[in-house]
Design an enzyme around this catalytic site. Sequence first.
Site, PDB file in Angstrom:
ATOM      1  N   HIS A  48       0.817  -1.226   0.000  1.00 42.49           N
ATOM      2  CA  HIS A  48       0.000   0.000   0.000  1.00 42.49           C
ATOM      3  C   HIS A  48       0.849   1.273   0.000  1.00 42.49           C
ATOM      4  O   HIS A  48       0.322   2.364  -0.220  1.00 42.49           O
ATOM      5  CB  HIS A  48      -0.920   0.040   1.226  1.00 42.49           C
ATOM      6  CG  HIS A  48      -1.993  -1.011   1.225  1.00 42.49           C
ATOM      7  ND1 HIS A  48      -2.948  -1.094   0.246  1.00 42.49           N
ATOM      8  CD2 HIS A  48      -2.261  -2.033   2.092  1.00 42.49           C
ATOM      9  CE1 HIS A  48      -3.761  -2.118   0.504  1.00 42.49           C
ATOM     10  NE2 HIS A  48      -3.368  -2.704   1.618  1.00 42.49           N
ATOM     11  N   ASP A 106      -2.685 -10.336  -2.563  1.00 47.19           N
ATOM     12  CA  ASP A 106      -3.256  -9.910  -1.276  1.00 47.19           C
ATOM     13  C   ASP A 106      -4.746  -9.593  -1.468  1.00 47.19           C
ATOM     14  O   ASP A 106      -5.180  -9.227  -2.567  1.00 47.19           O
ATOM     15  CB  ASP A 106      -2.508  -8.654  -0.799  1.00 47.19           C
ATOM     16  CG  ASP A 106      -2.882  -8.213   0.604  1.00 47.19           C
ATOM     17  OD1 ASP A 106      -2.134  -8.534   1.549  1.00 47.19           O
ATOM     18  OD2 ASP A 106      -3.926  -7.538   0.768  1.00 47.19           O
ATOM     19  N   ASP A 148      -4.511 -12.876   3.286  1.00 44.63           N
ATOM     20  CA  ASP A 148      -5.779 -12.407   3.870  1.00 44.63           C
ATOM     21  C   ASP A 148      -6.984 -12.735   2.993  1.00 44.63           C
ATOM     22  O   ASP A 148      -8.102 -12.310   3.295  1.00 44.63           O
ATOM     23  CB  ASP A 148      -5.719 -10.912   4.222  1.00 44.63           C
ATOM     24  CG  ASP A 148      -5.009 -10.056   3.199  1.00 44.63           C
ATOM     25  OD1 ASP A 148      -4.724 -10.557   2.102  1.00 44.63           O
ATOM     26  OD2 ASP A 148      -4.753  -8.875   3.490  1.00 44.63           O
TER      27      ASP A 148
HETATM   28  C1  SP5 Z   1      -1.207  -5.164   3.909  1.00 46.03           C
HETATM   29  C2  SP5 Z   1      -2.674  -5.174   4.213  1.00 46.03           C
HETATM   30  O1  SP5 Z   1      -3.301  -6.227   4.115  1.00 46.03           O
HETATM   31  N1  SP5 Z   1      -3.223  -4.036   4.632  1.00 46.03           N
HETATM   32  C3  SP5 Z   1      -4.615  -3.984   4.940  1.00 46.03           C
HETATM   33  C4  SP5 Z   1      -4.999  -2.704   5.599  1.00 46.03           C
HETATM   34  C5  SP5 Z   1      -6.456  -2.704   5.980  1.00 46.03           C
HETATM   35  N2  SP5 Z   1      -6.767  -1.571   6.788  1.00 46.03           N
HETATM   36  C6  SP5 Z   1      -8.157  -1.392   7.093  1.00 46.03           C
HETATM   37  C7  SP5 Z   1      -8.605  -2.382   8.110  1.00 46.03           C
HETATM   38  C8  SP5 Z   1      -9.912  -2.033   8.727  1.00 46.03           C
HETATM   39  C9  SP5 Z   1     -10.451  -3.203   9.501  1.00 46.03           C
HETATM   40  N3  SP5 Z   1     -10.475  -2.941  10.903  1.00 46.03           N
HETATM   41  C10 SP5 Z   1     -11.357  -3.843  11.597  1.00 46.03           C
HETATM   42  C11 SP5 Z   1     -11.275  -3.645  13.062  1.00 46.03           C
HETATM   43  C12 SP5 Z   1     -12.448  -4.247  13.755  1.00 46.03           C
HETATM   44  N4  SP5 Z   1     -12.189  -5.535  14.243  1.00 46.03           N
HETATM   45 ZN    ZN Z   2      -4.281  -7.121   2.629  1.00 47.62          ZN
END
Ligand code: SP5
Ligand code: ZN
Length: 355
Positions: free
Chosen positions: A169, A205, A294
């Site tokens: 990213h 990813d 992921d």
């Molecule tokens: C490298 C990579 O996979 N980066 C991913 C970044 C995602 N960022 C946003 C995530 C928002 C999700 N947060 C959830 C929290 C509640 N459990």
């Molecule tokens: Zn990711």
Amino acid sequence: MKIFHNSLHAAHAGRQEMFRGRMVPSHELPERLEHVLAELARRPLGELLEPAVDDATLQAALLRVHSGAYLEFLQGAWQAWVALDPDNAQRDALPSVWPLGHRHAFRMDAPTRHFAARLGQHAFDAGTPLTAGTWTAARAGAACALAAARELLAGGRAAFALTRPPGHHAGPDYFGGYCFLNNAALAAQALRDGGCERVAVLDVDYHHGNGTQTLFYERADVLTLSLHGDPATEYPYFLGFADERGAGAGQGFNLNLPLPRGSGFEAWSEALERALAELRGFGAQALVVPMGLDTFVGDPISGFTLRGEDFLRIGERLARIGLPTLFTFEGGYAVAELGVNAVNLLQGFEAGAGS
Ligand code: SP5
Ligand code: ZN
């Protein structure tokens, strides 16, 4: 395959990220990488190496993908954060104000000096904690990517840069999505600089590799391909759509294959075949795979339904492309299964490469 391991990765350990108006525990944790190492101890795939890269060489390689101003900012960020308020040492730095330059109102080039503003100039989300050890860990991870590129240039069939924090990213002068330095882009550029005329990047990813796409968007020498959750509903939301095909000299050299949330291995595999058809026409001499796990069904922040054994099949399929291949470690937040899933993909590759 040779595996380059970032022994300083744990220096970067974000505490919390902003999510829907509150601070939640960070998903991108040091234990992620430890699970991969533990599984590699059970199923060894090759030598585990420390990258032998001196500072000046690394800096020169980083400057091929990131701006000098951004690298200086990252290097001094923690010190500037604590200088704002000594109490800041107790918490990580997150931006809370952004210039929104594309609306032609706020100045992207404003000579502002307040650190809160500088954070906003160099980040695109509030989910990527910058910590006391971020620069140290990110640089050591980038050294792994550079060492892996050298391994391919020396004739190696495959190399794995076990990088943390992840990188795909991160753009020319900004961080976000848990990423600070774009390890995959650094590797692709190092392969170009080392004599590969055409390099392909195939990002698997769950999230679109916006940084990598942007870095190579106007170039015909690096083909960027990405399979990911549709940005209409998935992070990073503002890039990764199918109509982004490259610009200028790079027109036709970017391909996005967004898939709806909920997609399984069948739909994913069909998209992979489309990406590989594009790759075949390009004539790449090396392949870089930003490897996120992921897409796994159990991932807590993502929406595909791939199973552990699917990663073996993906690895086998990537091996059949027949190119020298460099993997960087990206996302994957189902921590307990992460080691198995990562090693499955790499073991699948080794099996496919040997047959
Ligand atoms: C490298 C990579 O996979 N980066 C991913 C970044 C995602 N960022 C946003 C995530 C928002 C999700 N947060 C959830 C929290 C509640 N459990
Ligand atoms: Zn990711």
